[in-house]
Design a protein around this motif. Sequence first.
Motif, PDB file in Angstrom:
ATOM      1  N   SER A  72     -35.532 -39.935  27.453  1.00 33.72           N
ATOM      2  CA  SER A  72     -34.863 -39.439  26.241  1.00 33.72           C
ATOM      3  C   SER A  72     -35.116 -40.400  25.088  1.00 33.72           C
ATOM      4  O   SER A  72     -35.511 -41.551  25.287  1.00 33.72           O
ATOM      5  CB  SER A  72     -33.355 -39.338  26.473  1.00 33.72           C
ATOM      6  OG  SER A  72     -32.841 -40.623  26.795  1.00 33.72           O
ATOM      7  N   VAL A  73     -34.821 -39.910  23.896  1.00 35.33           N
ATOM      8  CA  VAL A  73     -34.799 -40.793  22.723  1.00 35.33           C
ATOM      9  C   VAL A  73     -33.754 -41.895  22.952  1.00 35.33           C
ATOM     10  O   VAL A  73     -33.959 -43.062  22.639  1.00 35.33           O
ATOM     11  CB  VAL A  73     -34.457 -39.954  21.464  1.00 35.33           C
ATOM     12  CG1 VAL A  73     -33.978 -40.826  20.319  1.00 35.33           C
ATOM     13  CG2 VAL A  73     -35.672 -39.144  21.048  1.00 35.33           C
ATOM     14  N   THR A  74     -32.651 -41.491  23.532  1.00 36.43           N
ATOM     15  CA  THR A  74     -31.561 -42.438  23.806  1.00 36.43           C
ATOM     16  C   THR A  74     -32.068 -43.653  24.575  1.00 36.43           C
ATOM     17  O   THR A  74     -31.750 -44.797  24.223  1.00 36.43           O
ATOM     18  CB  THR A  74     -30.464 -41.716  24.620  1.00 36.43           C
ATOM     19  OG1 THR A  74     -29.996 -40.607  23.852  1.00 36.43           O
ATOM     20  CG2 THR A  74     -29.315 -42.652  24.954  1.00 36.43           C
ATOM     21  N   PHE A 125     -29.942 -38.682  14.215  1.00 39.68           N
ATOM     22  CA  PHE A 125     -29.315 -37.909  15.286  1.00 39.68           C
ATOM     23  C   PHE A 125     -28.142 -38.731  15.832  1.00 39.68           C
ATOM     24  O   PHE A 125     -28.201 -39.963  15.831  1.00 39.68           O
ATOM     25  CB  PHE A 125     -30.353 -37.620  16.381  1.00 39.68           C
ATOM     26  CG  PHE A 125     -29.930 -36.518  17.298  1.00 39.68           C
ATOM     27  CD1 PHE A 125     -29.931 -35.191  16.872  1.00 39.68           C
ATOM     28  CD2 PHE A 125     -29.503 -36.796  18.585  1.00 39.68           C
ATOM     29  CE1 PHE A 125     -29.523 -34.174  17.713  1.00 39.68           C
ATOM     30  CE2 PHE A 125     -29.093 -35.778  19.431  1.00 39.68           C
ATOM     31  CZ  PHE A 125     -29.093 -34.464  18.993  1.00 39.68           C
ATOM     32  N   THR A 167     -27.161 -39.780  18.599  1.00 36.44           N
ATOM     33  CA  THR A 167     -27.436 -40.830  19.589  1.00 36.44           C
ATOM     34  C   THR A 167     -27.855 -42.138  18.907  1.00 36.44           C
ATOM     35  O   THR A 167     -27.464 -43.225  19.339  1.00 36.44           O
ATOM     36  CB  THR A 167     -28.495 -40.333  20.615  1.00 36.44           C
ATOM     37  OG1 THR A 167     -28.299 -40.998  21.847  1.00 36.44           O
ATOM     38  CG2 THR A 167     -29.932 -40.505  20.146  1.00 36.44           C
ATOM     39  N   THR A 221     -34.993 -41.300  10.374  1.00 39.11           N
ATOM     40  CA  THR A 221     -35.531 -40.158  11.102  1.00 39.11           C
ATOM     41  C   THR A 221     -36.657 -39.527  10.275  1.00 39.11           C
ATOM     42  O   THR A 221     -36.601 -39.539   9.043  1.00 39.11           O
ATOM     43  CB  THR A 221     -34.391 -39.147  11.398  1.00 39.11           C
ATOM     44  OG1 THR A 221     -34.827 -38.252  12.389  1.00 39.11           O
ATOM     45  CG2 THR A 221     -33.955 -38.373  10.161  1.00 39.11           C
ATOM     46  N   TYR A 244     -32.602 -33.292  11.436  1.00 45.04           N
ATOM     47  CA  TYR A 244     -32.250 -32.133  12.279  1.00 45.04           C
ATOM     48  C   TYR A 244     -31.172 -31.296  11.602  1.00 45.04           C
ATOM     49  O   TYR A 244     -30.898 -30.186  12.003  1.00 45.04           O
ATOM     50  CB  TYR A 244     -31.754 -32.609  13.658  1.00 45.04           C
ATOM     51  CG  TYR A 244     -30.340 -33.138  13.661  1.00 45.04           C
ATOM     52  CD1 TYR A 244     -30.050 -34.407  13.179  1.00 45.04           C
ATOM     53  CD2 TYR A 244     -29.278 -32.357  14.121  1.00 45.04           C
ATOM     54  CE1 TYR A 244     -28.751 -34.893  13.149  1.00 45.04           C
ATOM     55  CE2 TYR A 244     -27.976 -32.833  14.095  1.00 45.04           C
ATOM     56  CZ  TYR A 244     -27.720 -34.102  13.605  1.00 45.04           C
ATOM     57  OH  TYR A 244     -26.431 -34.567  13.574  1.00 45.04           O
ATOM     58  N   ASP A 269     -37.295 -41.875  14.319  1.00 45.47           N
ATOM     59  CA  ASP A 269     -37.014 -40.846  15.331  1.00 45.47           C
ATOM     60  C   ASP A 269     -37.738 -39.585  14.865  1.00 45.47           C
ATOM     61  O   ASP A 269     -37.372 -38.986  13.851  1.00 45.47           O
ATOM     62  CB  ASP A 269     -35.503 -40.633  15.445  1.00 45.47           C
ATOM     63  CG  ASP A 269     -35.142 -39.450  16.342  1.00 45.47           C
ATOM     64  OD1 ASP A 269     -36.053 -38.762  16.844  1.00 45.47           O
ATOM     65  OD2 ASP A 269     -33.928 -39.212  16.528  1.00 45.47           O
ATOM     66  N   TYR A 315     -38.380 -36.694  16.637  1.00 45.22           N
ATOM     67  CA  TYR A 315     -38.214 -35.550  17.545  1.00 45.22           C
ATOM     68  C   TYR A 315     -38.404 -34.224  16.804  1.00 45.22           C
ATOM     69  O   TYR A 315     -38.953 -33.269  17.357  1.00 45.22           O
ATOM     70  CB  TYR A 315     -36.825 -35.584  18.197  1.00 45.22           C
ATOM     71  CG  TYR A 315     -36.815 -35.137  19.642  1.00 45.22           C
ATOM     72  CD1 TYR A 315     -37.641 -34.120  20.106  1.00 45.22           C
ATOM     73  CD2 TYR A 315     -35.967 -35.741  20.574  1.00 45.22           C
ATOM     74  CE1 TYR A 315     -37.636 -33.723  21.436  1.00 45.22           C
ATOM     75  CE2 TYR A 315     -35.954 -35.352  21.898  1.00 45.22           C
ATOM     76  CZ  TYR A 315     -36.784 -34.331  22.320  1.00 45.22           C
ATOM     77  OH  TYR A 315     -36.773 -33.944  23.634  1.00 45.22           O
ATOM     78  N   GLN A 316     -37.965 -34.153  15.537  1.00 44.60           N
ATOM     79  CA  GLN A 316     -38.066 -32.886  14.797  1.00 44.60           C
ATOM     80  C   GLN A 316     -39.419 -32.734  14.100  1.00 44.60           C
ATOM     81  O   GLN A 316     -39.566 -31.874  13.225  1.00 44.60           O
ATOM     82  CB  GLN A 316     -36.923 -32.787  13.781  1.00 44.60           C
ATOM     83  CG  GLN A 316     -35.546 -32.636  14.412  1.00 44.60           C
ATOM     84  CD  GLN A 316     -35.386 -31.310  15.166  1.00 44.60           C
ATOM     85  OE1 GLN A 316     -36.100 -30.343  14.918  1.00 44.60           O
ATOM     86  NE2 GLN A 316     -34.458 -31.283  16.101  1.00 44.60           N
ATOM     87  N   LYS A 322     -38.688 -29.863  22.420  1.00 46.69           N
ATOM     88  CA  LYS A 322     -38.728 -29.023  21.216  1.00 46.69           C
ATOM     89  C   LYS A 322     -40.172 -28.581  20.922  1.00 46.69           C
ATOM     90  O   LYS A 322     -40.699 -27.722  21.608  1.00 46.69           O
ATOM     91  CB  LYS A 322     -38.102 -29.799  20.056  1.00 46.69           C
ATOM     92  CG  LYS A 322     -36.670 -30.257  20.412  1.00 46.69           C
ATOM     93  CD  LYS A 322     -36.045 -31.076  19.346  1.00 46.69           C
ATOM     94  CE  LYS A 322     -34.779 -31.759  19.838  1.00 46.69           C
ATOM     95  NZ  LYS A 322     -33.700 -30.849  20.216  1.00 46.69           N
TER      96      LYS A 322
HETATM   97  C1  LIG Z   1     -33.882 -35.945  15.792  1.00 46.05           C
HETATM   98  C2  LIG Z   1     -33.409 -35.914  17.221  1.00 46.05           C
HETATM   99  N1  LIG Z   1     -33.323 -37.069  17.917  1.00 46.05           N
HETATM  100  C3  LIG Z   1     -32.913 -37.091  19.194  1.00 46.05           C
HETATM  101  C4  LIG Z   1     -32.565 -35.928  19.853  1.00 46.05           C
HETATM  102  C5  LIG Z   1     -32.149 -35.966  21.285  1.00 46.05           C
HETATM  103  O1  LIG Z   1     -32.076 -37.245  21.831  1.00 46.05           O
HETATM  104  P1  LIG Z   1     -32.137 -37.458  23.410  1.00 46.05           P
HETATM  105  O2  LIG Z   1     -33.568 -37.274  23.823  1.00 46.05           O
HETATM  106  O3  LIG Z   1     -31.653 -38.828  23.607  1.00 46.05           O
HETATM  107  O4  LIG Z   1     -31.226 -36.433  24.015  1.00 46.05           O
HETATM  108  C6  LIG Z   1     -32.640 -34.694  19.158  1.00 46.05           C
HETATM  109  C7  LIG Z   1     -32.291 -33.387  19.744  1.00 46.05           C
HETATM  110  O5  LIG Z   1     -31.867 -33.118  20.790  1.00 46.05           O
HETATM  111  C8  LIG Z   1     -33.070 -34.705  17.824  1.00 46.05           C
HETATM  112  O6  LIG Z   1     -33.163 -33.574  17.120  1.00 46.05           O
END
Ligand SMILES: Cc1ncc(COP(=O)(O)O)c(C=O)c1O
Length: 384
Positions: free
Chosen positions: A85-87, A112, A114, A159, A163, A188, A190-191, A214
């Motif tokens: 995870s990103v976490t 996000f 987290t 980020t 998101y 970050d 992810y998006q 995603k």
């Molecule tokens: C920008 C972003 N960062 C992190 C996450 C999720 O983090 P992790 O992988 O720790 O659940 C998300 C969505 O679930 C996200 O949209």
Amino acid sequence: MALTTGRLGSAIRGEFPILAHTTYLNSCSQGALSHRVRAAYEEYLDGWDERGAEWEVWVERADAARAAFARLLRAEPAELAVTTSVTQGVSGIVSALDLRARPKIVISEYEFPTVGQIAHAQELRGAEVVHVRPDPDGSIPPERFAEAIDERTALVCCTTVSYRTGHRNDVAEIARIAHESGALCLADSYQAIGAIDFDARALGVDFATGGTVKYLLGSSGLGFLYVRRELLGTLLPTQTGWFADEDIFQMDISDYSPAADARRFDAGTPPVPNIYAGLAGISIIEDAGTAAIEEHVAGLSTRLIDGLDGFGASVATPRDPGRRGPLVCVRSTDADALVAVLAVARIVCSERDSNLRISLHLYNVEDDVDTLLAALRARRDLLA
Ligand SMILES: Cc1ncc(COP(=O)(O)O)c(C=O)c1O
């Protein structure tokens, strides 16, 4: 005119069963399931049936994921950790920071949860967390970061794409400002990853993170952490595990001897089924090419924003294609109700912060945009 040929648009929709009956505009939450990803899960299960525990294969698959993430970020495999995870990635980074020398962690208001929660958890270790808030138009200009960053700053978190609103930060400029004060910069992404062309080194960030659920079309439970190679000699994560050790199968409990490369940010047993799915999802992205996907998505989101403007909807995402990613947000008077109304019409979107989130990806086509626009025009009462 959006591209609909090649390995994206209408040419690949048959790969995703849900698209046969649903207008799927929710890749910001989870990408659509493909035949290829389903087959990858089967392959994992077949190996389990036929050969039992395959530890060596798992290490090889984890390294294949590392290499795939490296290609997506235009980085080297040695700069990538494979995470769940990103976490995990962000926790690994902060565990390596010396907060006595530099106690400040600067985070954008668009992080996000987290990221914000991990930053604030460091207050138990003496950290001071500073939030960088958006201007009234919703953007966060790099100058706002500059106002918050100083010689006491250890880490800046910006980020890549929000998101919540779809705003895209000027990551390269924010990284440059962070470095001027000797701080490190984390994006970050992810998006963004999978839907935009990404070059970690050109952006100049120290860390980038994201995952496969995603726009990379895989499952939950697989992520990556990019660590700029020049930092690897100095950063020692105290959040660690045996798959981060210099010799995984030495089974040595007498010391901490992390891998020399970014694998030092891995942890325990790799998320093997998710790696099978993630590699299959990433292969679809690589077949299409991230530059072509970015262009395709930009064309669709421009069509969407123009259509929304046409009936006076309030768009929260910037008009400038360079300041947004694959996510377009529109203000709603009741976003939950709007998501439910659209779901009845088999249009899948999501909501955050009173915004309807509409996310576009390689398999979306102009018809998807037009179907949504017609549905929103009919429920103008639910738009702000
Ligand atoms: C920008 C972003 N960062 C992190 C996450 C999720 O983090 P992790 O992988 O720790 O659940 C998300 C969505 O679930 C996200 O949209």
